[in-house]
Design a protein around this motif. Structure first.
Motif, short mmCIF file in Angstrom:
data_model
loop_
_atom_site.label_atom_id
_atom_site.label_comp_id
_atom_site.label_asym_id
_atom_site.label_seq_id
_atom_site.Cartn_x
_atom_site.Cartn_y
_atom_site.Cartn_z
N LEU A 131 41.41 51.20 45.33
CA LEU A 131 41.83 50.19 45.98
C LEU A 131 43.17 49.48 45.68
N VAL A 132 43.15 49.11 44.33
CA VAL A 132 44.41 48.42 43.66
C VAL A 132 45.51 49.24 43.98
N VAL A 133 45.66 50.63 43.84
CA VAL A 133 46.85 51.40 44.00
C VAL A 133 46.92 51.30 45.65
N ILE A 134 45.87 51.41 46.50
CA ILE A 134 46.36 51.48 47.81
C ILE A 134 46.90 50.11 48.54
N VAL A 135 46.24 49.21 47.82
CA VAL A 135 46.83 47.64 48.35
C VAL A 135 48.41 47.84 47.93
N ALA A 136 48.76 48.35 46.82
CA ALA A 136 50.39 48.04 46.42
C ALA A 136 50.84 49.16 47.18
N TRP A 137 50.23 50.31 47.55
CA TRP A 137 50.98 51.43 48.45
C TRP A 137 51.23 50.58 49.97
N GLU A 138 50.21 49.95 50.39
CA GLU A 138 50.31 49.47 51.81
C GLU A 138 51.41 48.43 51.86
N GLN A 139 51.40 47.59 50.71
CA GLN A 139 52.54 46.54 50.51
C GLN A 139 53.99 46.89 50.46
N SER A 140 54.04 48.03 49.85
CA SER A 140 55.49 48.70 49.60
C SER A 140 55.71 49.34 51.04
N LEU A 141 54.88 49.78 51.64
CA LEU A 141 55.19 50.28 52.87
C LEU A 141 55.31 49.45 54.10
N LEU A 142 54.59 48.53 54.35
CA LEU A 142 54.23 47.80 55.29
C LEU A 142 54.64 46.40 54.95
N GLY A 143 54.87 46.08 53.75
CA GLY A 143 55.04 44.61 53.44
C GLY A 143 53.72 43.67 53.56
N GLU A 144 52.80 44.52 53.82
CA GLU A 144 51.48 43.57 53.96
C GLU A 144 50.19 44.46 53.69
N SER A 145 49.10 44.17 53.09
CA SER A 145 48.06 45.18 53.19
C SER A 145 46.66 44.54 53.94
N GLY A 146 45.76 45.24 54.54
CA GLY A 146 44.66 44.67 55.19
C GLY A 146 43.26 44.69 54.06
N LEU A 147 43.72 45.35 52.85
CA LEU A 147 42.67 45.66 51.92
C LEU A 147 42.34 44.59 50.90
N ILE A 148 43.21 43.42 51.03
CA ILE A 148 43.02 42.49 49.97
C ILE A 148 41.72 41.94 49.58
N GLU A 149 40.98 41.45 50.76
CA GLU A 149 39.75 41.06 50.55
C GLU A 149 38.69 41.93 49.84
N LEU A 150 38.78 43.25 50.46
CA LEU A 150 37.87 44.55 49.95
C LEU A 150 38.33 44.72 48.41
N ALA A 151 39.49 44.76 48.25
CA ALA A 151 39.93 45.01 46.88
C ALA A 151 39.46 43.87 45.87
N THR A 152 39.48 42.63 46.05
CA THR A 152 38.94 41.47 45.50
C THR A 152 37.50 41.55 45.25
N VAL A 153 36.69 41.97 46.39
CA VAL A 153 35.24 42.10 46.15
C VAL A 153 35.18 43.18 45.06
N ALA A 154 35.76 44.40 45.29
CA ALA A 154 35.41 45.56 44.66
C ALA A 154 35.84 45.41 42.81
N LEU A 155 36.74 44.41 42.69
CA LEU A 155 37.27 44.16 41.41
C LEU A 155 36.29 43.26 40.90
N LEU A 156 35.71 42.08 41.73
CA LEU A 156 34.63 41.62 41.38
C LEU A 156 33.25 42.24 40.73
N ILE A 157 32.97 43.18 41.78
CA ILE A 157 31.67 43.98 41.54
C ILE A 157 31.96 44.68 40.12
#
Ligand code: SF4
Ligand code: SF4
Ligand code: SF4
Lengths: 300, 251
Positions: free
Chosen positions: A154-180
């Motif tokens: 997820l961290v990679v995908i967030v970075a991917w979307e950030q660089s393509l679109l300038g934003e990512s809709g997965l930040i919440e999910l990534a945070t939860v995944a990191l927390l888990i």
């Protein structure tokens, strides 16, 4: 155990790649045009295959590696090989169908996701099934590998979307995944770390009923292969510092930085996270004590 | 095939090692190396054999332990080689099928032509019975001298493992531990033979016999001799005085 770089890179890099493929299979990655598709598949598959290549470096006879696909009925290492090859192949099929049809196949995607998870599980069980290393022989071990792989992807995908679109809709999910992942790893560290091996120099020699058993003379004056491979002790002195680095870089920094809105920071998060994972994996091996060291004067 | 045999024969060939007798001479180690370096597989290599930091593959090793209680101490020499476990974890983890357990007699072997040298089997063995050959990069382990014990070209008395044949004290016995009436099985019963690390659930075939209780280790005996040894001052001066005190320290 000796933390060999080939094995550390193998488990962490292919774990990261498989995490990416898991979310990719679920269709969670924004793919805007065929070029994105090709690029993402190349990224994910290179992580997986560079990891696998690295594991080949560890072998005495890499040219015979194909034989390792044969014993899946009993060997987790063999299962790992079979599952990894299957995941790579199915990912290529999934991507090819998507490319040609212009549409994602739900079924193929699901197969890729499941296979990725199963592969991570088999990697973990290579170590988690060894009774000789009490710390690894713990039911949580494969879950740690799964959680780390999923949050890394997820961290990679967030970075991917950030660089393509300038934003990512997965930040919440990534945070939860990191927390888990952080929680699972922390619990593992506490539980597995405390997991005392029931083997001692007394059980190893069977002489416990006569008294306390200590090594008086080793069988040889120099270190042998067993001690080189399994008697690694250097790391244990620095465990606290290294585990802080691992937790900080793998989880804490990414969790905060995801919300910072600073583009370059979010884009570089995969590297920061990965350095943390490498440290975690180094400790996973370096901290592990093998039963055979009981014959060489250690007491666990 | 790394599945353990589904219908293994009752025959379980193995060793019984008598810790009461072994004097730690390493003769069995040397003869093991000698025999197996010339047998079917690749030679058992040594690297830098005459320099510092030499290393090499050996299939049998003698550790020496000190066993202590509050009032006693005893030295036990401890030969260790593959125990040819019934539930051999080294076999099931092998990804290539190179490691296998023979159906007919339970001997655990490595097919060196199929071994990729991954080392996982050695990680799975709790006893340190497998060593990577530093030159060939394949896994080496005790074969129970499978090329001797059935070898009809050898005289009858030589058809036992090299370590057993060479042991000058008779501390090593070879036989069928699956047969309750065999000599080795009877020996194990009479002397209270035991398994190493039963908690690792490998069900070893090889058994160890405990050292017998030593009379001089009985605490009361020891207590009566101790003050004497401590208080012994040489009544003779010079060289013989030194010999006397040195001997007193030793005893
Ligand atoms: S002693 Fe070690 S190498 Fe030998 S069979 Fe048992 S587990 Fe395998
Ligand atoms: S080192 Fe050889 S025998 Fe041991 S598990 Fe690997 S392939 Fe099998
Ligand atoms: S040859 Fe016999 S006495 Fe010597 S170390 Fe081996 S088992 Fe012990």
């Amino acid at each position: 155990m000796r933390p060999a770089w080939s094995i550390i890179v193998f488990t962490s890099l292919s774990g990261l790649g498989l995490g990416m493929l898991f979310w990719f299979g679920l269709g969670m990655v924004v793919i805007e045009d065929p070029r994105d598709l090709i690029l993402f598949v190349i990224l994910g598959l290179s992580a997986v295959s560079i990891g696998l290549m690295s594991s080949l470096l560890h072998l005495g006879h890499p040219e015979r590696a194909w034989r390792a696909l044969s014993q899946w009925r009993s060997s987790w290492l063999s299962r790992e090989g079979v599952c990894a090859v299957a995941t790579i192949a199915l990912t290529l099929v999934y991507a090819a169908v998507w490319y040609l049809d212009g549409e994602r196949s739900l079924v193929l995607g699901l197969v890729v996701s499941v296979l990725s998870l199963v592969t991570v599980w088999t990697t973990a069980m290579i170590y988690g099934s060894l009774r000789t290393v009490a710390r690894w022989y713990h039911p949580l071990t494969p879950w740690v590998y799964l959680a780390l792989s999923a949050c890394g992807g997820l961290v990679v995908i967030v970075a991917w979307e950030q660089s393509l679109l300038g934003e990512s809709g997965l930040i919440e999910l990534a945070t939860v995944a990191l927390l888990i992942a952080l929680a699972v790893k922390a619990i593992w560290w506490k539980r597995a770390g405390r997991q005392q091996s029931s083997s001692t120099p007394e059980t190893a020699t069977g002489l416990g009923s006569m008294g306390q058993v200590d090594l008086l003379m080793a069988p040889h004056t120099e270190e042998n292969w067993l001690q080189h491979e399994m008697g690694f002790v250097v790391a244990r002195r620095h465990v606290n510092r290294l585990s802080q680095i691992a937790f900080g870089l793998a989880f804490i920094v990414p969790m905060i930085a995801l919300w910072s809105g600073i583009a370059w920071l979010i884009i570089s998060l995969p590297i920061i996270h990965f350095v943390g994972i490498l440290t975690e994996r180094w400790l996973f091996f370096a901290e592990a004590k093998h039963a055979v060291t009981l014959y060489y004067g250690e007491r666990h | 095939m790394t599945m353990l045999p589904e219908n293994p024969s009752a025959k379980k060939l193995g060793l019984v090692i008598d810790l009461d007798i072994c004097v730690g001479c390493h003769a069995c180690v040397v003869n093991c190396k000698e025999w197996n370096t010339g047998s079917e597989g690749a030679p058992l290599s040594d690297v830098n054999a005459y320099g510092a930091q030499q290393t090499g593959a050996w299939l049998n090793r003698i550790h020496t332990f000190e066993v202590t209680t509050d009032s006693t101490a005893q030295v036990v020499h401890f030969p260790k080689s593959c125990l040819h476990c019934t539930d051999a974890p080294c076999v099931t983890v092998c990804p290539t099928g190179a490691s296998y357990k023979r159906v007919e007699d339970g001997i655990v072997l490595v097919n060196e032509d199929h071994c990729i040298g991954c080392g996982l089997c050695a990680w799975a063995c709790p006893y340190g019975a497998r060593e990577m050959d530093p030159v060939e990069q394949v896994m080496k382990k005790c074969t129970l001298c499978v090329d001797r014990i059935y070898n009809e070209n050898l005289p009858e008395e030589d058809r036992v493992p090299a370590c057993v044949r060479t042991c000058p004290t008779g501390a090593r016995a070879f036989g069928d531990l699956g047969d309750p009436d065999s000599d080795v099985s009877q020996l194990v019963r009479e002397r209270g033979g035991f398994d190493l690390m039963p908690e690792q659930q490998t069900s070893p075939v090889n058994k160890y016999l405990p050292p017998r209780e030593k009379r001089h280790l009985i605490a009361s005996d020891r207590a009566s001799t101790e003050p004497e040894a401590n208080s012994s001052k040489p009544d003779v001066e010079g060289f013989w005085g030194w010999v006397d005190s040195a001997l007193a320290k030793l005893s």
